[in-house]
Design a protein around this motif. Structure first.
Motif, PDB file in Angstrom:
ATOM      1  N   ALA A 149      37.198  58.184  90.136  1.00 43.08           N
ATOM      2  CA  ALA A 149      37.361  59.594  89.766  1.00 43.08           C
ATOM      3  C   ALA A 149      38.392  60.256  90.672  1.00 43.08           C
ATOM      4  CB  ALA A 149      36.020  60.319  89.877  1.00 43.08           C
ATOM      5  N   GLY A 150      39.378  60.900  90.056  1.00 39.67           N
ATOM      6  CA  GLY A 150      40.408  61.573  90.827  1.00 39.67           C
ATOM      7  C   GLY A 150      41.494  60.675  91.371  1.00 39.67           C
ATOM      8  N   ALA A 151      41.481  59.409  90.968  1.00 38.91           N
ATOM      9  CA  ALA A 151      42.535  58.498  91.433  1.00 38.91           C
ATOM     10  C   ALA A 151      43.873  58.930  90.845  1.00 38.91           C
ATOM     11  CB  ALA A 151      42.214  57.070  90.995  1.00 38.91           C
ATOM     12  N   PRO A 152      44.925  59.086  91.647  1.00 36.35           N
ATOM     13  CA  PRO A 152      46.210  59.576  91.140  1.00 36.35           C
ATOM     14  C   PRO A 152      46.833  58.686  90.082  1.00 36.35           C
ATOM     15  CG  PRO A 152      46.433  58.735  93.380  1.00 36.35           C
ATOM     16  CD  PRO A 152      44.971  58.845  93.103  1.00 36.35           C
ATOM     17  N   GLY A 153      46.583  57.380  90.161  1.00 40.29           N
ATOM     18  CA  GLY A 153      47.190  56.463  89.190  1.00 40.29           C
ATOM     19  C   GLY A 153      46.544  56.496  87.829  1.00 40.29           C
ATOM     20  N   ARG A 154      45.351  57.119  87.743  1.00 41.92           N
ATOM     21  CA  ARG A 154      44.622  57.120  86.456  1.00 41.92           C
ATOM     22  C   ARG A 154      45.356  57.909  85.394  1.00 41.92           C
ATOM     23  NH1 ARG A 154      39.676  55.297  86.115  1.00 41.92           N
ATOM     24  NH2 ARG A 154      39.121  56.723  84.437  1.00 41.92           N
ATOM     25  N   ARG A 155      46.133  58.901  85.786  1.00 43.49           N
ATOM     26  CA  ARG A 155      46.840  59.714  84.777  1.00 43.49           C
ATOM     27  C   ARG A 155      47.855  58.886  84.018  1.00 43.49           C
ATOM     28  NH1 ARG A 155      47.884  63.138  89.317  1.00 43.49           N
ATOM     29  NH2 ARG A 155      46.144  64.612  89.655  1.00 43.49           N
TER      30      ARG A 155
END
Length: 203
Positions: free
Chosen positions: A188-194
């Motif tokens: 959750a909130g990992a920058p790469g997830r976007r």
């Protein structure tokens, strides 16, 4: 006649040692007071070979624990070589769950070993496991697949519930649910997830 430094002798000795540890893990998890002679017999080694490796019960039990700690630590780098970092971390968590159950199974044998060691032996620490967790967490953070700033101490606290499970119950489904929840929290909130499409970062 083979010399003492013959690689074949070293290989045979290592196999004997590993076989003793394998059998001892099974037998001492079942009954902490299993006779050493029974372990030697099931391992297929003579008494002399057994006691050259493990002079007493305390030495054997504490080496079992150290061996398990090192195995789980070594697994981290192996998984990173074959999987994406977040998948490697989640797979390693399953290995850690199995180690937790092994440790629980050996709890009485470890307690007995420490209580009879007259203060000469100390329970091995978790440093290799903590270092392995740090390796995986940093790889995930660099890949952008977990939230930044998670420390090994944070991680170990998050999975502490593993040590509350009983190895004598059906622990695997509950461990899986717990570790999935922890992994979801890390992602959750990992920058790469976007930048991920189609949920490619999920298990």
């Amino acid at each position: 006649m083979p010399q003492r430094n013959d690689p074949r002798l070293r290989s045979d000795a290592q196999r004997n040692r590993e076989r003793i540890l394998e059998v001892a893990l099974t037998e001492l998890s079942r009954a902490a007071d299993t006779p050493l002679s029974a372990i030697a017999k099931k391992a297929g080694v003579g008494q002399g070979t057994f006691y050259r490796n493990f002079p007493n019960r305390e030495t054997l039990v504490l080496e079992l624990y150290r061996h398990g700690v090192q195995q789980i630590a070594d697994t981290a780098s192996v998984l990173l070589e074959t999987m994406e970092p977040d998948r490697a971390l989640r797979a390693w968590m399953d290995h850690l769950a199995r180690f937790a159950m092994t440790k629980a199974g050996l709890a009485e044998a470890i307690r007995q070993a420490l209580s009879t060691s007259s203060g000469k032996a100390a329970k091995p620490g978790h440093t290799p496991v903590t270092e392995a967790a740090d390796l995986l967490l940093r790889a995930c953070e660099e890949a952008g697949t977990i939230r930044p700033g998670v420390t090994p101490d944070d991680f170990m606290l998050a999975i502490a519930g593993l040590w509350q499970l009983s190895p004598h119950d059906d622990w695997q489904p509950q461990a899986t649910r717990l570790l999935d929840i922890v992994m979801d929290g890390l992602r959750a909130g990992a920058p790469g997830r976007r930048g991920l499409s189609g949920g490619s970062g999920r298990l």
